[in-house]
Design a protein around this motif. Structure first.
Motif, PDB file in Angstrom:
ATOM      1  N   GLN A   1       0.843  -1.198   0.000  1.00 50.13           N
ATOM      2  CA  GLN A   1       0.000   0.000   0.000  1.00 50.13           C
ATOM      3  C   GLN A   1       0.881   1.252   0.000  1.00 50.13           C
ATOM      4  O   GLN A   1       0.620   2.229  -0.700  1.00 50.13           O
ATOM      5  CB  GLN A   1      -0.917  -0.025   1.236  1.00 50.13           C
ATOM      6  N   GLN A   2       1.948   1.187   0.809  1.00 44.72           N
ATOM      7  CA  GLN A   2       2.868   2.335   0.904  1.00 44.72           C
ATOM      8  C   GLN A   2       3.533   2.635  -0.448  1.00 44.72           C
ATOM      9  O   GLN A   2       3.768   3.792  -0.791  1.00 44.72           O
ATOM     10  CB  GLN A   2       3.929   2.018   1.959  1.00 44.72           C
ATOM     11  N   ILE A   3       3.821   1.586  -1.218  1.00 48.16           N
ATOM     12  CA  ILE A   3       4.429   1.790  -2.546  1.00 48.16           C
ATOM     13  C   ILE A   3       3.493   2.621  -3.424  1.00 48.16           C
ATOM     14  O   ILE A   3       3.910   3.581  -4.084  1.00 48.16           O
ATOM     15  CB  ILE A   3       4.744   0.429  -3.221  1.00 48.16           C
ATOM     16  N   PHE A   4       2.199   2.259  -3.434  1.00 47.65           N
ATOM     17  CA  PHE A   4       1.232   3.016  -4.248  1.00 47.65           C
ATOM     18  C   PHE A   4       1.173   4.470  -3.787  1.00 47.65           C
ATOM     19  O   PHE A   4       1.147   5.392  -4.605  1.00 47.65           O
ATOM     20  CB  PHE A   4      -0.165   2.370  -4.151  1.00 47.65           C
ATOM     21  N   THR A   5       1.187   4.658  -2.443  1.00 47.64           N
ATOM     22  CA  THR A   5       1.091   6.031  -1.915  1.00 47.64           C
ATOM     23  C   THR A   5       2.354   6.830  -2.257  1.00 47.64           C
ATOM     24  O   THR A   5       2.283   7.964  -2.735  1.00 47.64           O
ATOM     25  CB  THR A   5       0.909   5.982  -0.381  1.00 47.64           C
TER      26      THR A   5
ATOM     27  N   PRO B   1      -1.899   5.064  -9.354  1.00 47.80           N
ATOM     28  CA  PRO B   1      -3.303   4.653  -9.286  1.00 47.80           C
ATOM     29  C   PRO B   1      -3.418   3.172  -8.908  1.00 47.80           C
ATOM     30  O   PRO B   1      -2.598   2.347  -9.334  1.00 47.80           O
ATOM     31  CB  PRO B   1      -3.820   4.884 -10.716  1.00 47.80           C
ATOM     32  N   ALA B   2      -4.456   2.842  -8.124  1.00 50.15           N
ATOM     33  CA  ALA B   2      -4.614   1.465  -7.633  1.00 50.15           C
ATOM     34  C   ALA B   2      -4.911   0.484  -8.765  1.00 50.15           C
ATOM     35  O   ALA B   2      -4.773  -0.727  -8.593  1.00 50.15           O
ATOM     36  CB  ALA B   2      -5.735   1.421  -6.601  1.00 50.15           C
ATOM     37  N   ASN B   3      -5.307   0.997  -9.954  1.00 48.75           N
ATOM     38  CA  ASN B   3      -5.605   0.076 -11.053  1.00 48.75           C
ATOM     39  C   ASN B   3      -4.385  -0.211 -11.928  1.00 48.75           C
ATOM     40  O   ASN B   3      -4.507  -0.739 -13.029  1.00 48.75           O
ATOM     41  CB  ASN B   3      -6.762   0.610 -11.911  1.00 48.75           C
ATOM     42  N   ASN B   4      -3.202   0.159 -11.427  1.00 47.53           N
ATOM     43  CA  ASN B   4      -1.965  -0.118 -12.182  1.00 47.53           C
ATOM     44  C   ASN B   4      -1.159  -1.201 -11.442  1.00 47.53           C
ATOM     45  O   ASN B   4      -0.528  -0.924 -10.422  1.00 47.53           O
ATOM     46  CB  ASN B   4      -1.162   1.183 -12.325  1.00 47.53           C
ATOM     47  N   PRO B   5      -1.189  -2.446 -11.947  1.00 47.05           N
ATOM     48  CA  PRO B   5      -0.605  -3.568 -11.192  1.00 47.05           C
ATOM     49  C   PRO B   5       0.921  -3.543 -11.134  1.00 47.05           C
ATOM     50  O   PRO B   5       1.581  -2.816 -11.884  1.00 47.05           O
ATOM     51  CB  PRO B   5      -1.088  -4.795 -11.963  1.00 47.05           C
ATOM     52  N   LEU B   6       1.464  -4.370 -10.234  1.00 36.16           N
ATOM     53  CA  LEU B   6       2.919  -4.420  -9.993  1.00 36.16           C
ATOM     54  C   LEU B   6       3.515  -5.699 -10.601  1.00 36.16           C
ATOM     55  O   LEU B   6       2.812  -6.699 -10.765  1.00 36.16           O
ATOM     56  CB  LEU B   6       3.180  -4.419  -8.486  1.00 36.16           C
TER      57      LEU B   6
ATOM     58  N   ILE C   1       3.484 -11.634 -18.765  1.00 37.34           N
ATOM     59  CA  ILE C   1       2.168 -11.580 -18.110  1.00 37.34           C
ATOM     60  C   ILE C   1       1.462 -12.915 -18.340  1.00 37.34           C
ATOM     61  O   ILE C   1       1.308 -13.355 -19.485  1.00 37.34           O
ATOM     62  CB  ILE C   1       1.332 -10.410 -18.658  1.00 37.34           C
ATOM     63  N   LEU C   2       1.078 -13.536 -17.243  1.00 36.25           N
ATOM     64  CA  LEU C   2       0.480 -14.879 -17.292  1.00 36.25           C
ATOM     65  C   LEU C   2      -0.798 -14.893 -16.463  1.00 36.25           C
ATOM     66  O   LEU C   2      -1.055 -13.959 -15.678  1.00 36.25           O
ATOM     67  CB  LEU C   2       1.479 -15.893 -16.727  1.00 36.25           C
ATOM     68  N   SER C   3      -1.586 -15.967 -16.604  1.00 29.75           N
ATOM     69  CA  SER C   3      -2.780 -16.121 -15.758  1.00 29.75           C
ATOM     70  C   SER C   3      -2.333 -16.288 -14.316  1.00 29.75           C
ATOM     71  O   SER C   3      -1.436 -17.089 -14.029  1.00 29.75           O
ATOM     72  CB  SER C   3      -3.571 -17.353 -16.174  1.00 29.75           C
ATOM     73  N   ALA C   4      -2.988 -15.560 -13.425  1.00 27.58           N
ATOM     74  CA  ALA C   4      -2.564 -15.573 -12.016  1.00 27.58           C
ATOM     75  C   ALA C   4      -3.217 -16.716 -11.247  1.00 27.58           C
ATOM     76  O   ALA C   4      -4.382 -17.035 -11.486  1.00 27.58           O
ATOM     77  CB  ALA C   4      -2.954 -14.251 -11.367  1.00 27.58           C
ATOM     78  N   ASN C   5      -2.474 -17.305 -10.344  1.00 27.43           N
ATOM     79  CA  ASN C   5      -3.063 -18.168  -9.325  1.00 27.43           C
ATOM     80  C   ASN C   5      -3.654 -17.223  -8.272  1.00 27.43           C
ATOM     81  O   ASN C   5      -2.940 -16.681  -7.426  1.00 27.43           O
ATOM     82  CB  ASN C   5      -1.975 -19.068  -8.727  1.00 27.43           C
ATOM     83  N   LEU C   6      -4.975 -17.020  -8.366  1.00 27.46           N
ATOM     84  CA  LEU C   6      -5.613 -15.941  -7.602  1.00 27.46           C
ATOM     85  C   LEU C   6      -5.442 -16.097  -6.095  1.00 27.46           C
ATOM     86  O   LEU C   6      -5.379 -15.106  -5.364  1.00 27.46           O
ATOM     87  CB  LEU C   6      -7.100 -15.847  -7.955  1.00 27.46           C
ATOM     88  N   GLU C   7      -5.333 -17.339  -5.645  1.00 25.41           N
ATOM     89  CA  GLU C   7      -5.186 -17.553  -4.195  1.00 25.41           C
ATOM     90  C   GLU C   7      -3.816 -17.121  -3.684  1.00 25.41           C
ATOM     91  O   GLU C   7      -3.646 -16.819  -2.507  1.00 25.41           O
ATOM     92  CB  GLU C   7      -5.377 -19.035  -3.872  1.00 25.41           C
ATOM     93  N   LYS C   8      -2.822 -17.125  -4.563  1.00 27.24           N
ATOM     94  CA  LYS C   8      -1.445 -16.861  -4.118  1.00 27.24           C
ATOM     95  C   LYS C   8      -1.015 -15.409  -4.310  1.00 27.24           C
ATOM     96  O   LYS C   8       0.049 -15.007  -3.834  1.00 27.24           O
ATOM     97  CB  LYS C   8      -0.461 -17.759  -4.893  1.00 27.24           C
ATOM     98  N   ILE C   9      -1.822 -14.661  -5.068  1.00 29.98           N
ATOM     99  CA  ILE C   9      -1.369 -13.296  -5.380  1.00 29.98           C
ATOM    100  C   ILE C   9      -2.339 -12.266  -4.829  1.00 29.98           C
ATOM    101  O   ILE C   9      -3.500 -12.211  -5.246  1.00 29.98           O
ATOM    102  CB  ILE C   9      -1.217 -13.118  -6.898  1.00 29.98           C
ATOM    103  N   PRO C  10      -1.866 -11.431  -3.900  1.00 28.52           N
ATOM    104  CA  PRO C  10      -2.755 -10.433  -3.303  1.00 28.52           C
ATOM    105  C   PRO C  10      -3.424  -9.552  -4.375  1.00 28.52           C
ATOM    106  O   PRO C  10      -2.795  -9.186  -5.375  1.00 28.52           O
ATOM    107  CB  PRO C  10      -1.809  -9.594  -2.432  1.00 28.52           C
ATOM    108  N   PHE C  11      -4.677  -9.231  -4.140  1.00 27.64           N
ATOM    109  CA  PHE C  11      -5.494  -8.425  -5.055  1.00 27.64           C
ATOM    110  C   PHE C  11      -4.793  -7.126  -5.492  1.00 27.64           C
ATOM    111  O   PHE C  11      -4.741  -6.820  -6.683  1.00 27.64           O
ATOM    112  CB  PHE C  11      -6.843  -8.142  -4.368  1.00 27.64           C
ATOM    113  N   PRO C  12      -4.238  -6.325  -4.545  1.00 25.88           N
ATOM    114  CA  PRO C  12      -3.650  -5.033  -4.972  1.00 25.88           C
ATOM    115  C   PRO C  12      -2.448  -5.205  -5.895  1.00 25.88           C
ATOM    116  O   PRO C  12      -2.194  -4.343  -6.742  1.00 25.88           O
ATOM    117  CB  PRO C  12      -3.195  -4.368  -3.665  1.00 25.88           C
TER     118      PRO C  12
END
Ligand code: TXA
Ligand code: MG
Length: 306
Positions: free
Chosen positions: A39-43, A48-53, A89-100
Motif C-alpha cells: 500500500q505504501q508503494i502506491f502512496t 493509481p490502484a488500477n496499475n498492477p505491480l 504476463i500470465l494467468s494468475a493463481n488468484l489464491e497466491k497473489i494479493p489483489f492489490p
C-alpha cells in the motif's frame, strides 16, 4: 540513505519498502505478502490502484506457484532471457497473489532480474513486488541520486551504482497462442523473434483499455516541454558526434551509433533538464527505428507528450 545488503534484507522482512537496483532501472521493493508495504508503494509513487505491480522471482521454477495455464513457449523464453530484462504476463493463481498486486486483474506480471544484488535478495527474502523507483509520471530512476530526488535523502536505498540497461524490461502478454509486446523495453523484438520464431507485434490494446494499464498514464516525462525536432529550441538533447549550430546548450545522450549507451543515459538526461529548470528543449530524433532505438524513440515520444 544508502543501506547495506543485510539492512535491506532486514527491512524487507520486517515489512518495509526499500529501493533496490536492477539491471534495467531501480525498483521500490516490498515482500509479496507485506500488505501495508505494498500500500505504501502506491502512496509513495502516487500510483493509481488500477496499475498492477511486477512480481520479481529468484528463478523460473517458482513461477509454478504463482501462475496457471503456462504457455508451451514459456520455457524457451525464460531459458533464453531470464535472468534478464523480460517481463511476462500470465494467468494468475488468484489464491497466491494479493489483489492489490495484480490490481484485481486475473493476470500477473513476472520477471527474474539479473542484477546480482537483486537476485541475492530474492534468493534470501523470496518474491518481491517492484515498480520503478520514481514518482508516477516522472522518468524512472537509474541511479541512487534519482531516488533521493524523488523520495528524499532518508529513503533507504541498496546502492548498486548506475543501472546497466537504463530502460525498463520489455513486457510480453500471451493471447491466442501468441506473445505480444505491451511495453517496449531493454530486450528488442528482434531478439525475442530469434527465440519465438516470429517477431512479436507491438500492441497497446485499445486506448481506453490498454493491455498494460501503465500505458494509460503520462510517463517518463520531465517538466520541460520537449520538441521532437532538433532545430526548434536553443537547448538540444542530442548526440556527442553531432553538431547543433543553433544550440546554446546541448545535453548529450551518447554516441549516435551506440543505442545501449544512449539508453543508459536517457533518464539521467531527462532528469538533468529538471534539475537545471529547463523549460523547453529540442530532441534530435534522427536515428534508426529498429532494435533498442525503437524503445528509445517510444520513450522520447511519451516524454514529449504534454
Ligand atoms: O524493468 C522493469 O520492469 C522495472 C524493474 C524495477 O523491474 N519495473 C517496472 O515496473 O518498470 P513498473 O511498475 O514501473 O511498470 C510495470 C508495468 C506497468 O505499466 C503495469 O501496468 C504493467 O507493467 N503490468 C503489471 N502487471 C500487469 C498485468 N497483470 N497486466 C498488464 N500489465 C501489467
Ligand atoms: Mg514505472
Amino acid at each position: 540513505m544508502r543501506i547495506s545488503f543485510s539492512e535491506a534484507k532486514e527491512k524487507l522482512l520486517s515489512g518495509n519498502v526499500v529501493a533496490v537496483p536492477t539491471e534495467t532501472v531501480y525498483g521500490l521493493a516490498a515482500c509479496l505478502h507485506a500488505t501495508p508495504a505494498i500500500q505504501q508503494i502506491f502512496t509513495l509513487k502516487g500510483r493509481p490502484a488500477n496499475n498492477p505491480l511486477i512480481i520479481h522471482l529468484p528463478d523460473f521454477s517458482s513461477i509454478n506457484t504463482y501462475a496457471t495455464s503456462l504457455p508451451s513457449s514459456l520455457e524457451a523464453l525464460s531459458h533464453a532471457f531470464w535472468p534478464g530484462p523480460l517481463t511476462l504476463i500470465l494467468s494468475a493463481n488468484l489464491e497466491k497473489i494479493p489483489f492489490p498486486v495484480r490490481a484485481g486483474l486475473p493476470t500477473v506480471a513476472f520477471r527474474v532480474p539479473s542484477h546480482p544484488l537483486a537476485l541475492k535478495l530474492l534468493k534470501e527474502v523470496g518474491p518481491l513486488v517492484m515498480p520503478s523507483a520514481n514518482k508516477s509520471g516522472s522518468p524512472s530512476a537509474t541511479h541512487p541520486d534519482h531516488i533521493q530526488t524523488d523520495f528524499g535523502i532518508d529513503f533507504p536505498i541498496l546502492d548498486g551504482g548506475a543501472c546497466s540497461h537504463g530502460v525498463e524490461s520489455t513486457i510480453l502478454f500471451h493471447e491466442n497462442n501468441h506473445w505480444k509486446i505491451v511495453r517496449q523495453g531493454a530486450l528488442t523484438k528482434e531478439s525475442l523473434g530469434s527465440v519465438l520464431g516470429y517477431v512479436p507485434e507491438i500492441s497497446n490494446g485499445n486506448s481506453s483499455k490498454p493491455l498494460c494499464p501503465g500505458q494509460l498514464y503520462r510517463h517518463y516525462a520531465p517538466k520541460a516541454k520537449l520538441y521532437l525536432d532538433s532545430t526548434q529550441c536553443t537547448t538540444v538533447v542530442g548526440f556527442s558526434d553531432r553538431t547543433y549550430p543553433n544550440a546554446k546548450r546541448v545535453f548529450i545522450l551518447g554516441h549516435s551509433s551506440d543505442p545501449e549507451q544512449v539508453a543508459t543515459h536517457l533518464y539521467a538526461v531527462l532528469r538533468q533538464l529538471d534539475l537545471e529548470a529547463i523549460e523547453e528543449a529540442s530532441v534530435d530524433m534522427n536515428f534508426p527505428q529498429s532494435g533498442l532505438w525503437s524503445t528509445i524513440s517510444e520513450r522520447l515520444h511519451k516524454a514529449a507528450k504534454s
